[in-house]
Design an enzyme around this catalytic site. Structure first.
Site, PDB file in Angstrom:
ATOM      1  N   LYS A 186       0.877  -1.428   0.007  1.00 51.70           N
ATOM      2  CA  LYS A 186      -0.197   0.096  -0.432  1.00 51.70           C
ATOM      3  C   LYS A 186       1.064   0.897  -0.140  1.00 51.70           C
ATOM      4  O   LYS A 186       0.732   2.559  -0.781  1.00 51.70           O
ATOM      5  CB  LYS A 186      -0.919  -0.036   1.375  1.00 51.70           C
ATOM      6  CG  LYS A 186      -2.492  -0.924   0.782  1.00 51.70           C
ATOM      7  CD  LYS A 186      -3.222  -0.726   0.328  1.00 51.70           C
ATOM      8  CE  LYS A 186      -4.492  -1.299   0.093  1.00 51.70           C
ATOM      9  NZ  LYS A 186      -5.373  -0.747  -0.451  1.00 51.70           N
ATOM     10  N   SER A 223       0.461  -9.696  -0.379  1.00 50.61           N
ATOM     11  CA  SER A 223       0.779  -8.075  -1.089  1.00 50.61           C
ATOM     12  C   SER A 223       0.763  -7.735   0.874  1.00 50.61           C
ATOM     13  O   SER A 223       0.881  -6.899   0.753  1.00 50.61           O
ATOM     14  CB  SER A 223      -0.788  -7.916  -0.852  1.00 50.61           C
ATOM     15  OG  SER A 223      -1.653  -8.558  -0.338  1.00 50.61           O
TER      16      SER A 223
END
Length: 403
Positions: free
Chosen positions: A51, A303
């Site tokens: 992110k 991720s």
């Protein structure tokens, strides 16, 4: 489609601040699946998740006037830390609104990066609504976790790195919650190689984007419940859905059991710690959610790695039970000296390691003069557990297997 030029510019913008994470062949997983499987280690990224790429790219592209106002974001954790560390880099105020059930690791990690944290709502969407209100009240710039072209372009830099390292990938597997990662990655990959297959993976407990993909229009969920909190998004974004419909070839789902198995597999076999959202791609592979030819080159995005320690402990314990490496039995004995010694000798004869013993002589459900012994054992598989059971029977013990 997110323009490739914007993704290339994003890569230049974030270079030097965001890590280029490893994209390595997973030998054991490849042998198991009969394919060349490469893992993109965004769990090793600064803040432990991808992110930061999109957050930094958006904040870096703000005007000086907007930077001076400060930024705000809504996040279950990873976007929060990405915004917090990026804001700190530019010396500006950051406020993060997080769902009340956000793991402590992510809350404390965000605060440690200098952001103000507000806990509000039962899920991301409720935290998002409050953050929007707070942004208007305080005059802050909202950094959306996925509905922003700079954020999506930043996430797309992952695909650039993957294709730089392994140019001839056949498949790219990407986790999907709000769809920002999939928007950037799929757009980038398809513009570089239109023949590459993009597989999106969502959690069954958060089905909004999956249902929307199948219907071709946004469909929101009534509620969400999954251990993959990083992709636990209730409402589907029309913006990211349009990118996903254009560029994703197949969309599959995994449930929490499958996600937990993937987390444990990566921990044991690959020595990699990931969170639920980071494990969904491997879960899809382990449980054959889509078909591919043998020898195919598959890139999987891990991720994030910000898993709550308590959740990891639960996953490990349940995994040990399911794979017959831990069992718990209950035995009723006459409460007299030496009774327990006989039982432990019987277990020792089967080479079972005792890790916990509870001794209960006071329960109203047992006869006077008896005691109930609950023992947890380490075992080496199903055959070993059968040997333990046979040893107990051979020594005349009546028992119940609890776990």
């Amino acid at each position: 489609m997110v323009d490739l030029n914007k993704i290339v510019r994003a890569k230049r913008m974030i270079s030097g601040f965001v890590e280029k994470t490893p994209f390595s062949l997973a030998s054991k997983l490849s042998a198991l699946l009969g394919a060349e499987v490469y893992l993109k280690g965004e769990n090793l990224q600064r803040t432990g998740a991808y992110k930061i790429r999109g957050a930094y790219n958006m904040i870096a592209n703000l005007s000086g006037e907007d930077k001076a106002k400060g930024v705000i974001a809504a996040s279950a954790g990873n976007h929060a830390q990405g915004v917090a560390i990026s804001a700190r880099e530019f010396g500006i105020r950051a406020v993060i609104v997080m769902p009340e059930a956000t793991p402590l690791l992510k809350v404390s990690g965000t605060r440690d990066l200098g952001a103000e944290v507000i806990l509000k709502g039962d899920n991301f969407d409720e935290a998002y609504a409050y953050a929007r209100e707070f942004a208007d009240k305080e005059g802050l710039i909202f950094v959306h976790p996925f509905d922003n072209e700079f954020v999506q372009a930043g996430q797309g830099t992952i695909a650039l790195e993957m294709l730089e390292d392994v140019p001839n990938l056949d498949y790219m597997i990407v986790p999907v919650g709000g769809g920002g990662l999939a928007s950037g990655v799929a757009s980038c990959a398809k513009q570089i190689n239109p023949d590459i297959k993009i597989i999106a993976v969502g959690a069954k407990g958060a089905p909004a984007m999956f249902d929307s993909f199948r219907s071709g229009k946004p469909i929101n969920s009534k509620s969400v419940k999954t251990i993959a909190d990083g992709i636990s998004v209730r409402d589907a974004s029309p913006v990211t859905l349009s990118h996903i419909l254009e560029n994703v070839d197949e969309f599959v789902q995994v449930d929490d059991e499958e996600i937990a198995e993937a987390i444990l597999y990566l921990l044991e076999a690959q020595k990699i710690v990931v969170e639920g959202a980071g494990a969904v791609g491997v879960a899809a592979l382990l449980h054959s959610k889509f078909s591919y030819k043998k020898g195919t080159k598959i890139g999987v995005i891990l991720s994030g790695g910000n898993i709550d320690v308590q959740m990891l402990n639960v996953i490990i314990e349940k995994g040990l039970i399911k794979t017959y490496r831990k069992m718990t039995i209950s035995v009723t004995l006459v409460d007299k000296p030496g009774a327990l010694t006989g039982l432990t000798k019987a277990l020792s004869s089967a080479n079972a390691n005792i890790v916990k013993i509870d001794y209960d002589r006071f329960s109203t459900s047992i006869d006077y003069g008896d005691a109930v012994i609950t023992i947890t054992l380490e075992t080496k598989g199903k055959e070993h557990q059968n040997s333990v059971i046979q040893a107990l029977k051979a020594n005349g013990y009546e028992f119940k297997q609890i776990l």
